[in-house]
Enzyme design. Structure first.
Site, mmCIF file in Angstrom:
data_model
loop_
_atom_site.group_PDB
_atom_site.id
_atom_site.type_symbol
_atom_site.label_atom_id
_atom_site.label_comp_id
_atom_site.label_asym_id
_atom_site.label_seq_id
_atom_site.Cartn_x
_atom_site.Cartn_y
_atom_site.Cartn_z
ATOM 1 N N HIS A 275 0.817 -1.210 0.000
ATOM 2 C CA HIS A 275 0.000 0.000 0.000
ATOM 3 C C HIS A 275 0.855 1.267 0.000
ATOM 4 C CE1 HIS A 275 -3.171 -2.778 0.876
ATOM 5 N NE2 HIS A 275 -2.716 -3.054 2.084
ATOM 6 N N HIS B 240 -6.903 -4.650 -1.459
ATOM 7 C CA HIS B 240 -6.223 -5.946 -1.401
ATOM 8 C C HIS B 240 -6.539 -6.806 -2.604
ATOM 9 C CE1 HIS B 240 -6.415 -4.612 2.823
ATOM 10 N NE2 HIS B 240 -5.181 -5.049 2.825
ATOM 11 N N LYS C 103 -6.385 0.162 10.138
ATOM 12 C CA LYS C 103 -7.392 0.001 9.091
ATOM 13 C C LYS C 103 -8.268 -1.196 9.454
ATOM 14 C CE LYS C 103 -4.496 -0.392 5.517
ATOM 15 N NZ LYS C 103 -3.285 -0.590 6.341
#
Ligand SMILES: Nc1ncnc2c1ncn2[C@@H]1O[C@H](COP(=O)(O)OP(=O)(O)O)[C@@H](O)[C@H]1O
Ligand SMILES: Nc1ncnc2c1ncn2[C@@H]1O[C@H](COP(=O)(O)OP(=O)(O)O)[C@@H](O)[C@H]1O
Ligand SMILES: [Mg+2]
Ligand SMILES: [Mg+2]
Ligand SMILES: [Mg+2]
Ligand SMILES: [Mg+2]
Lengths: 223, 332, 332, 223
Positions: free
Chosen positions: B57, B220, B105
């Site tokens: 990320h 993802h 998250k």
């Protein structure tokens, strides 16, 4: 030392016995997770045991609490779902005795119950959800009963082990509602839950370690 | 097929962390064993801030370590949570005696490992508060059951405002509180034209037809619930903006903070077109883009797509957003 | 195939410039007619700096407009030079009476249009100096004939050090001189695993076999002279580094400025692996990475590849590199 | 007004005549560049004429210099190679007369020569390289000669136009060494250079504008 007392070497024997038995069972456990999960549980066990080796590198722990704490940190270093849950479980199991002490059977039973509680707190699984809780819960009940009825440590822990193994075998008939296995639904039917099997090995190691010579844990029922 | 610039895929994360910290020797330091990046000069006398999660990320999270933002960022494998032990050590490293806010998250693995690390860190007498980021509107379920909304690009906002609040000297509860307030009011929608490809793999995580757009993707490579027809930059922007505006129900005159976020394989020209449409649309709706960020901040490997995050600004959030920050990926 | 987030491909550049400037309202202003971006608050009392070129290389050049770097950046269509008239107007906008340095990547069209704009700007009494950036080692021809080496990622260095020199109050000749000195001592090598795709096109600019790497690419999707076997991140880095080190012939103890530059479709994890290898290799060679930049700064649409730029540092260049800068793409 | 003098409306007529002729010839010019170049010259001509329209939007220029400067800026706004070169060429052509003035023939000849020089300075092309220079150079020579020998403006410019057209036709036999056409090598043989053709139209517009009524420029020889 009463029948309820555990010998001085208990902590070391729990951990070394369990290590040997988990290392031996890793392929079979991995296979179960492959058939009814995401297949990584065998690797996770191996990583945990590698971590354990690293934890012990600096020298052997001084007491029961130190030994079991090493096992806790080893699992906390695994990740996934089972890693942190086993890590928390061992953290509570380690609290059965204070620094420099050995737990007695009652304290061990309460610590095992605390371990179950913490796994359920964080994992939010109930009995019957096809998780490690399914093996742990009957073991806790059996151990408390046996300890309460005055059985000696080896026998009490033997009863707990038997309850855990039976329950682990029974998970083959359950549908997963937690963890990665829940995605595969009914196709997991007939396959035991690997985390439950591993938990039964834990209880087996407690039983074996309670005997003065450490003894062995049978894992041939897993596969 | 996409080939990766990689050595051993299993060593990607530790090697990349090493390279990252080597590139910022004055500002960052690495705990190689626990795979976290921290400020070279640890801050003292303030609430500590730790965040982290799976890799893939970038620049999230390590790119946001530095004065005004994070103290420590801890990295799992690609798309996998860091372990509880890593988070524990990272949390301890972020503490200077004033407690630590953990910004997480909302993914089951992350939440579990951070919660447990927070619990254990109490053994070392570190007080912790968790701030959960769950801004992804695509995963909003009416009944509130299940794992809840995923955490995506609003993480940057939460890390920024918490960082500023901590730097201002606010206490543990207050820093956590403002982070939760930001997280609660921010929403994100994302879409992809092409999925990302795992390092070492040859094929993207999912395939789309030439006329399809995956609307509501996460970070993802999960497939989304909806596939819609491909359209122009303006049309794609509207696909993100319409549900956001409906959800947020902002009154005319409201000033928002907007993030136009590339998901990894989107180039700046493309993001600028989305930003342009955003400005036009909000202007038409009587809303103002008070602050904005346009770039690739929360990515999904090389996914070709874009996310749009909106958060209404009030005076406090604007002040904290504007406060100075000095990190590899965000500096002002 | 790669689809683009685009409206009318012919309007891509003006729309993207509009979106870009809308995203930086306090810092930047747009001349829509001549397609240049300038500082919202024009600097006075210093040499002006203008750069520009074809689009598709973002954040170059508009991302580097601001205090400490450029005054004005002028944009052509994708991979096409801006016109002489655009450059003329951009040059006039950069002038505050102290002359203007034009920083130009060495491509025939850019050079022609900038040279001519410089000539014409004399009609409006603007003194100009051109600094040509020609760092691409792959296009070094022994005989010195032909168009010479192309300009690539060293442009960032030249824009930075000229910007700092101008901000210091150096005069036109001195600012140009330090830029030329930086350009003369910097060299770049680039490789690609996948070419970029023009907005509106469906296929990349060239195709490579699964085992091939294009070594010595430029930033316009030109094919390179050599195709070499695909290899690991370390091996790819060495392919760039070996010829650079041979060409530069740096003495042990030399400190260099290094840029690890993504060409558009390369993600941060990949760039960090290249940075890691770079540090190891230079360390082994007794060289030091005194300063470095790792990111996508001079791109070729979404080309998946990386370039490596090395420039030996001396005290003046280090001072100018370290000087404060505040632009959308570079701030410290 | 002598034979050498040009009438007051010369600037306007040069530009309007040329505009019409280039717009008409754009497809044919584009076709030549497609066959022996990169195909964009027709578009470039169209962009230049669109720019010219914009330059003239604010009102008609006051004098010759203003008119030709508008043409210069129109081409400077084109880009590519021909844009800046034509732009610089017209810039020098505009200098044939001061503000408010009309050039005489000698000044026009010298301005055309200066235009050739600037194109060669920036484009670095020699005669024979298959560029606009090939049409421009003989036109300059012819104009200087005719002007020197006392011919009137229309005839002198007519001689220049003829020289330019002949030379432009001759570029079909040349191999390009400058510009994009140089990449296609000998395969351009038999195709005239579009820039040279356009330059011949420029000289034709000068000739036509020198007649009081503006006249026309023939482009049918291009294709
Ligand atoms: N929520 C939960 N609570 C308790 N145990 C769980 C839970 N989820 C998974 N497990 C246990 O973890 C085991 C799988 O472990 P592992 O493969 O490491 O995790 P993952 O499911 O994340 O891949 C399962 O067999 C089950 O016993
Ligand atoms: N170096 C040069 N000097 C003079 N004229 C040139 C040069 N290069 C190209 N030209 C002229 O420009 C014309 C092509 O113009 P255009 O198509 O706009 O440019 P490009 O070659 O860049 O595509 C050619 O026909 C030729 O006459
Ligand atoms: Mg598993
Ligand atoms: Mg798993
Ligand atoms: Mg052409
Ligand atoms: Mg061209």
């Amino acid at each position: 030392m009463t029948d309820h007392a555990l010998h001085d070497d208990f902590g070391r024997l729990v951990v070394t016995t369990l290590r040997e038995s988990l290392e031996g069972a890793a392929p079979a456990l991995g296979d179960l997770d492959r058939r009814a999960g995401d297949g990584d549980f065998g690797d996770n066990v191996r990583v945990a045991m590698k971590n354990l080796g690293r934890e012990l590198e600096g020298g052997e722990p001084a007491d029961y609490r130190g030994w079991v704490t090493a096992m806790s940190r080893a699992w906390l270093g695994v990740g996934g779902t089972s890693g942190p849950l086993f890590g928390m479980f061992y953290r509570d199991l380690a609290r059965a005795a204070g620094d420099g002490e050995v737990p007695d059977l009652a304290a061990l039973a309460e610590a095992l119950a605390a371990g179950q509680a913490v796994v359920q707190k964080y994992g939010e699984a109930e009995v019957g959800d096809r998780t490690m809780v399914d093996a742990l819960a009957p073991a806790v009940t059996a151990l408390r009963e046996a300890a309460g009825s005055g059985a000696d440590a080896v026998h009490a822990l033997g009863a707990a082990e038997k309850a855990a193994i039976d329950a682990a075998k029974g998970t083959a008939e359950l549908t997963a509602r937690r963890g990665r296995a829940s995605y595969v639904g009914d196709s997991a039917k007939g396959v035991m839950d690997p985390g439950a099997c591993a938990m039964a090995l834990v209880v087996g190691a407690l039983r074996a370690a309670a005997g003065a010579d450490g003894g062995e844990v049978r894992a041939d029922w897993i596969g | 097929m996409r080939r990766s610039i990689v050595n051993d895929p299993d060593q990607l994360v530790p090697e990349a962390l090493e390279g990252f910290v080597l590139s910022h020797p004055a500002r960052l330091a690495l705990d190689a064993e626990h795979r976290f990046v921290r400020r070279a000069e640890p801050a003292t006398g303030k609430v500590g801030l730790v965040s982290g999660g799976g890799s893939g990320h970038e620049p999230l999270h390590a790119g946001f370590v530095g004065p005004g933002m994070l103290d420590v960022a801890v990295a799992g494998a690609v798309f996998a949570s860091p372990t509880a032990l890593q988070v524990l050590e990272a949390t301890k490293a972020a503490d200077s005696g004033h407690g630590v806010v953990q910004i997480v998250k909302n993914y089951t693995g992350d939440v579990l490992n951070f919660r447990i690390a927070g619990e254990i860190s109490g053994d070392d007498q570190v007080e912790t508060e968790i701030v959960l980021v769950d801004d992804d509107l695509a995963t909003d379920t009416a009944d509130g059951g299940g794992p809840g909304r995923r955490g995506t690009a609003a993480t940057v906002i939460v890390e920024k405002v918490c960082g500023a609040a901590a730097e201002e000297g606010q206490d543990l509860a207050a820093v956590a509180e403002v982070g939760r307030r930001a997280a609660a009011s921010a929403r994100t929608m994302s879409l992809a034209l092409t999925a990302g490809t795992h390092p070492g793999d040859e094929e993207p995580q999912f395939a789309l037809g030439d006329d399809e757009v995956e609307l509501g993707v996460g970070i993802h490579g999960e497939r989304a619930a909806r596939r819609v027809p491909f359209t122009s930059a303006d049309g794609l922007t509207d696909l993100l903006l319409d549900p956001l505006l409906e959800e947020l129900g902002l009154e005319r005159g409201t000033e928002v903070l907007a993030i136009v976020n590339g998901l990894g394989g989107t180039y700046p020209l493309e993001l600028n077109l989305v930003a342009r449409r955003l400005h036009h649309r909000l202007g038409d709706a009587g809303l103002a883009v008070g602050r904005s960020l346009v770039g690739s901040y929360v990515t999904s490997l090389d996914m070709h797509g874009v996310s749009l995050t909106l958060m209404p600004l009030d005076e406090e959030l604007r002040r904290l957003w504007d406060a100075p920050v000095q990190t590899p990926a965000l500096t002002w």
